[in-house]
Scaffold this active site. Structure first.
Site, mmCIF file in Angstrom:
data_model
loop_
_atom_site.group_PDB
_atom_site.id
_atom_site.type_symbol
_atom_site.label_atom_id
_atom_site.label_comp_id
_atom_site.label_asym_id
_atom_site.label_seq_id
_atom_site.Cartn_x
_atom_site.Cartn_y
_atom_site.Cartn_z
ATOM 1 N N CYS A 98 0.885 -1.166 0.000
ATOM 2 C CA CYS A 98 0.000 0.000 0.000
ATOM 3 C C CYS A 98 0.919 1.210 0.000
ATOM 4 O O CYS A 98 1.506 1.535 1.033
ATOM 5 C CB CYS A 98 -0.915 0.002 1.222
ATOM 6 S SG CYS A 98 -1.853 1.535 1.380
ATOM 7 N N CYS A 101 -0.628 4.333 2.302
ATOM 8 C CA CYS A 101 -0.691 4.256 3.765
ATOM 9 C C CYS A 101 -0.216 2.874 4.161
ATOM 10 O O CYS A 101 0.971 2.572 4.054
ATOM 11 C CB CYS A 101 -2.074 4.619 4.303
ATOM 12 S SG CYS A 101 -3.486 3.911 3.448
ATOM 13 N N SER A 102 -1.105 1.986 4.551
ATOM 14 C CA SER A 102 -0.670 0.636 4.928
ATOM 15 C C SER A 102 -1.867 -0.287 4.990
ATOM 16 O O SER A 102 -1.986 -1.085 5.913
ATOM 17 C CB SER A 102 0.033 0.664 6.272
ATOM 18 O OG SER A 102 -0.827 1.290 7.190
ATOM 19 N N CYS A 103 -2.772 -0.202 4.004
ATOM 20 C CA CYS A 103 -3.951 -1.077 3.955
ATOM 21 C C CYS A 103 -3.510 -2.531 3.994
ATOM 22 O O CYS A 103 -2.615 -2.931 3.249
ATOM 23 C CB CYS A 103 -4.722 -0.817 2.668
ATOM 24 S SG CYS A 103 -5.322 0.875 2.548
#
Lengths: 193, 92, 102
Positions: A98, A101-103
């Site tokens: 991602c 962000c950090s999905c």
């Protein structure tokens, strides 16, 4: 200095105090939410992968609708983002990132690992993915196509890796034990060695 | 609805240079040409949700790009697949 | 080819300044702070006090130097506090008072 630039532990304590005071949440609710979240772990995803390796019908369900496949294993998915499952083949390897962000598919893999959230991982995965894989000692033959999946919107993605050679006749539990967090993100591949 | 295999270009638009916004189309695919893999579903526009505004429901697609073409480096055949909302896609 | 500008600072795909950075592949344990911030964010989402999209927007508004200095969940608590203030769920005066006594 802006009020939100206070030291983070103090800021959390202050926000928590106000949320409790206003009745928006309670200590019990926070503790319960932590307990539920801690229950998500790569072992959940590994059980799904092992089932898909031994049960063609389950594999088909998993590829068509990851959330239903997770629910079929008793993993609660209600209210969570859709889960997409990326099927590796001998000619195609998937890697999930991602960049924004950090999905991360938390219901089936747990909290995102530290490296998944790092700037280096997020930057390199889409531009130098094969170099990035070498950080894990993963070397893809040139004839295997690499498909990087940038998780930018509403889906969460996990990889269904190839079943390792030398595992014929293994039980589902024994197979699940071979599958690790990174294998379901695509930075590594399971092996029976 | 865009059919799988449709050639598309990602809008070469930079709302972040014009003021506060929240964009889920990564910078490195803007202006680039890709191919629709499939329609993933319909979801409220995150660009509005981020500002707690009423959010229209938009079609979301998986779009495939040749990885080396994005960067001028990499291995031929490798791909990057990105989730992109329909308003960011134009005919190519 | 580099594509570093224009872009927003959190939009990190292919950004040249990180291309030579090694990835720390070993596991890092979460702290109690991390877990609680995560839990509070989920609760605020379920109760429709603030969405994950608003969380992200708040993170993206952190100045670039701070963004890279702060840990992952430090960014979150900062975004949560800013969002709650902006939406009037909490007020600056009461947050300052709570910071005094915490």
């Amino acid at each position: 200095m802006s009020v939100v630039e206070a030291e983070s532990e103090r800021l959390l304590a202050a926000v928590r105090a106000l949320l409790l005071e206003k009745g928006i949440t309670s200590r019990e609710e926070i503790a319960e939410r932590i307990r539920i979240t801690d229950g998500g772990s790569p072992a959940q995803g590994a059980r799904m992968v092992a089932r898909a390796w031994v049960d063609p019908q389950y594999r088909a369900l998993m590829l068509a609708d990851g959330a239903r496949a997770a629910e079929a294993m008793g993993i609660p998915m209600r209210g969570l983002p859709p889960l997409g499952v990326l099927e590796d083949t001998p000619a195609l390897h998937h890697l999930v990132v991602c960049t924004l962000c950090s999905c991360y598919p938390r219901a089936v893999l747990g909290y995102p690992p530290f490296w998944f959230k790092s700037a280096a991982y997020r930057a390199r995965a889409v531009r130098d993915p094969r170099g990035l894989l070498s950080e894990w000692g993963t070397v893809l033959p040139a004839e295997v196509k690499l498909r990087v999946v940038d998780s930018t919107a509403d889906y969460r993605w996990m990889v269904l890796p190839l079943r390792p050679a030398g595992t014929d006749g293994w039980s589902e539990d024994a197979l699940a034990a071979l599958v690790h967090e990174g294998d379901m993100v695509g930075v590594s591949v399971p092996s029976a060695g | 609805m865009l059919a799988p295999g449709t050639k598309v270009r990602v809008r070469n638009d930079w709302p972040e240079t014009r003021g506060p916004c929240h964009i889920r189309t990564p910078h490195y695919v803007r202006g680039e040409t890709g191919v629709v893999v499939r329609h993933l579903g319909d979801f409220p526009n995150p660009e509005d949700l981020a500002f707690a505004r009423p959010a229209p429901i938009l079609a979301l697609y998986h779009v495939r790009f040749a990885q080396p073409a994005l960067w001028g480096e990499g291995m031929a055949g490798d791909e990057v697949v990105v989730e992109i909302f329909e308003p960011w896609l134009e005919a190519a | 080819m580099d594509k570093d500008t224009p872009r927003a600072m959190h939009d990190l795909g292919g950004v040249s300044q990180f291309m030579c950075d090694a990835v720390e592949t070993e596991a890092h344990a979460l702290t109690d702070f991390d877990r609680e911030v995560d839990a509070i964010r989920q609760i605020l989402g379920v109760k429709q006090v603030m969405s994950v999209d608003e969380l992200r927007r708040g993170i993206e508004a952190i100045p670039e130097g701070e963004y890279h200095r702060l840990s992952y969940y430090q960014r979150w608590i900062r975004s949560i506090a800013s969002t709650l203030l902006r939406k009037g769920v909490i007020e600056e005066g009461e947050l300052l008072a709570a910071l005094e006594c915490c």
